[in-house]
Design a protein around this motif. Structure first.
Motif, PDB file in Angstrom:
ATOM      1  N   ALA A  14      31.530  50.190  38.160  1.00  0.00           N
ATOM      2  CA  ALA A  14      31.609  49.518  38.009  1.00  0.00           C
ATOM      3  C   ALA A  14      31.368  48.072  38.594  1.00  0.00           C
ATOM      4  N   PRO A  15      30.394  46.409  38.885  1.00  0.00           N
ATOM      5  CA  PRO A  15      30.771  45.844  39.227  1.00  0.00           C
ATOM      6  C   PRO A  15      31.748  44.988  38.066  1.00  0.00           C
ATOM      7  N   THR A  16      32.374  44.096  38.618  1.00  0.00           N
ATOM      8  CA  THR A  16      32.766  43.098  37.674  1.00  0.00           C
ATOM      9  C   THR A  16      32.299  42.401  36.464  1.00  0.00           C
ATOM     10  N   GLU A  17      32.498  41.649  36.100  1.00  0.00           N
ATOM     11  CA  GLU A  17      31.459  40.646  34.322  1.00  0.00           C
ATOM     12  C   GLU A  17      31.250  38.899  35.704  1.00  0.00           C
ATOM     13  N   GLU A  18      32.039  39.416  36.717  1.00  0.00           N
ATOM     14  CA  GLU A  18      31.311  37.493  37.387  1.00  0.00           C
ATOM     15  C   GLU A  18      30.881  37.834  38.823  1.00  0.00           C
ATOM     16  N   ILE A  19      30.263  39.410  38.939  1.00  0.00           N
ATOM     17  CA  ILE A  19      29.826  39.878  40.516  1.00  0.00           C
ATOM     18  C   ILE A  19      28.167  40.328  39.238  1.00  0.00           C
ATOM     19  N   MET A  20      28.181  40.520  38.015  1.00  0.00           N
ATOM     20  CA  MET A  20      27.059  40.215  37.177  1.00  0.00           C
ATOM     21  C   MET A  20      26.312  39.430  36.847  1.00  0.00           C
ATOM     22  N   GLY A  77      32.316  44.977  48.355  1.00  0.00           N
ATOM     23  CA  GLY A  77      33.371  44.853  48.832  1.00  0.00           C
ATOM     24  C   GLY A  77      34.087  44.929  47.777  1.00  0.00           C
ATOM     25  N   LEU A  78      33.917  44.624  45.712  1.00  0.00           N
ATOM     26  CA  LEU A  78      34.598  45.388  45.314  1.00  0.00           C
ATOM     27  C   LEU A  78      35.696  46.662  45.662  1.00  0.00           C
ATOM     28  N   MET A  79      33.992  47.817  45.976  1.00  0.00           N
ATOM     29  CA  MET A  79      34.544  49.038  45.910  1.00  0.00           C
ATOM     30  C   MET A  79      35.680  49.129  47.016  1.00  0.00           C
ATOM     31  N   ALA A  80      35.722  48.623  48.276  1.00  0.00           N
ATOM     32  CA  ALA A  80      36.536  48.913  49.114  1.00  0.00           C
ATOM     33  C   ALA A  80      37.644  48.252  48.946  1.00  0.00           C
ATOM     34  N   GLU A  81      38.242  47.383  48.325  1.00  0.00           N
ATOM     35  CA  GLU A  81      38.985  46.850  47.935  1.00  0.00           C
ATOM     36  C   GLU A  81      39.819  47.372  46.536  1.00  0.00           C
ATOM     37  N   ARG A  82      38.686  47.813  45.907  1.00  0.00           N
ATOM     38  CA  ARG A  82      39.418  49.441  45.019  1.00  0.00           C
ATOM     39  C   ARG A  82      39.487  50.920  45.079  1.00  0.00           C
ATOM     40  N   LYS A  83      38.957  50.317  46.825  1.00  0.00           N
ATOM     41  CA  LYS A  83      39.452  52.338  47.743  1.00  0.00           C
ATOM     42  C   LYS A  83      38.738  52.918  46.291  1.00  0.00           C
ATOM     43  N   VAL A  84      37.803  53.397  45.159  1.00  0.00           N
ATOM     44  CA  VAL A  84      37.360  54.280  44.926  1.00  0.00           C
ATOM     45  C   VAL A  84      37.198  55.353  45.301  1.00  0.00           C
ATOM     46  N   GLU A  85      37.114  55.522  47.395  1.00  0.00           N
ATOM     47  CA  GLU A  85      37.176  56.791  47.627  1.00  0.00           C
ATOM     48  C   GLU A  85      38.310  58.062  47.572  1.00  0.00           C
ATOM     49  N   ASP A  86      39.419  56.993  47.162  1.00  0.00           N
ATOM     50  CA  ASP A  86      40.744  57.503  47.165  1.00  0.00           C
ATOM     51  C   ASP A  86      40.541  58.129  45.585  1.00  0.00           C
ATOM     52  N   HIS A  87      39.770  57.661  44.557  1.00  0.00           N
ATOM     53  CA  HIS A  87      40.524  57.685  43.689  1.00  0.00           C
ATOM     54  C   HIS A  87      39.543  59.476  42.785  1.00  0.00           C
ATOM     55  N   PHE A  88      38.493  59.687  43.728  1.00  0.00           N
ATOM     56  CA  PHE A  88      37.595  60.682  43.108  1.00  0.00           C
ATOM     57  C   PHE A  88      37.204  61.491  44.496  1.00  0.00           C
TER      58      PHE A  88
END
Length: 147
Positions: free
Chosen positions: A69-75, A94-105
């Motif tokens: 999900a996006p951050t509160e600020e982005i939303m 950019g947020l998803m890249a920073e979080r590296k979500v692809e590595d969590h799933f």
């Protein structure tokens, strides 16, 4: 091998239509990608009720996944301040890249899943961006269909 993933929004639809589309698509698990899953926009989409309805009506599981999900600020910048879609899209990607979500799933975890958000159409919704981002990282393994 392609992993079948669907997406759905709950606004501007009835509970009958919403759960009917999920059931007809054979969804096994709904991944709620909203930051806040207690929305008043649709009574049936509040987290506890939604989990019950999905299990009872569709035989599907429910998982809230705020990492997607996006951050509160982005939303806030996009929704409340009526921001530009392109800015929202760039900030969220950019947020998803920073979080590296692809590595969590793993792509396989998405097979039979349906990403849930509030927007009725996927065009300007982050659930589409999540799928597109992950598909890019995972070499196109996700077969995506918007319900």
């Amino acid at each position: 091998m392609s992993m079948d993933v669907t997406t759905i929004g709950f606004t501007k639809t009835s509970a009958e239509d919403f759960f009917g589309r999920i059931r007809a698509a054979g969804v096994k698990r709904v991944l709620d990608v909203r930051l806040h899953n207690t929305s008043q926009l649709a009574g049936f989409a509040k987290s506890e009720d939604l989990a019950f309805f999905l299990k009872t009506i569709c035989g599907a599981g429910y998982v809230h996944e705020p990492l997607l999900a996006p951050t509160e600020e982005i939303m806030t910048a996009f929704k409340k301040e009526k921001g530009d879609w392109n800015v929202f899209q760039n900030d969220f990607l950019g947020l998803m890249a920073e979080r590296k979500v692809e590595d969590h799933f793993k792509a396989e975890e998405f097979d039979g899943s349906c990403l849930l958000c509030s927007e009725d159409k996927p065009h300007h919704c982050h659930r589409r961006l999540v799928c597109d981002y992950l598909n890019g990282k995972w070499g196109g393994k996700l077969g995506i269909r918007h319900l």
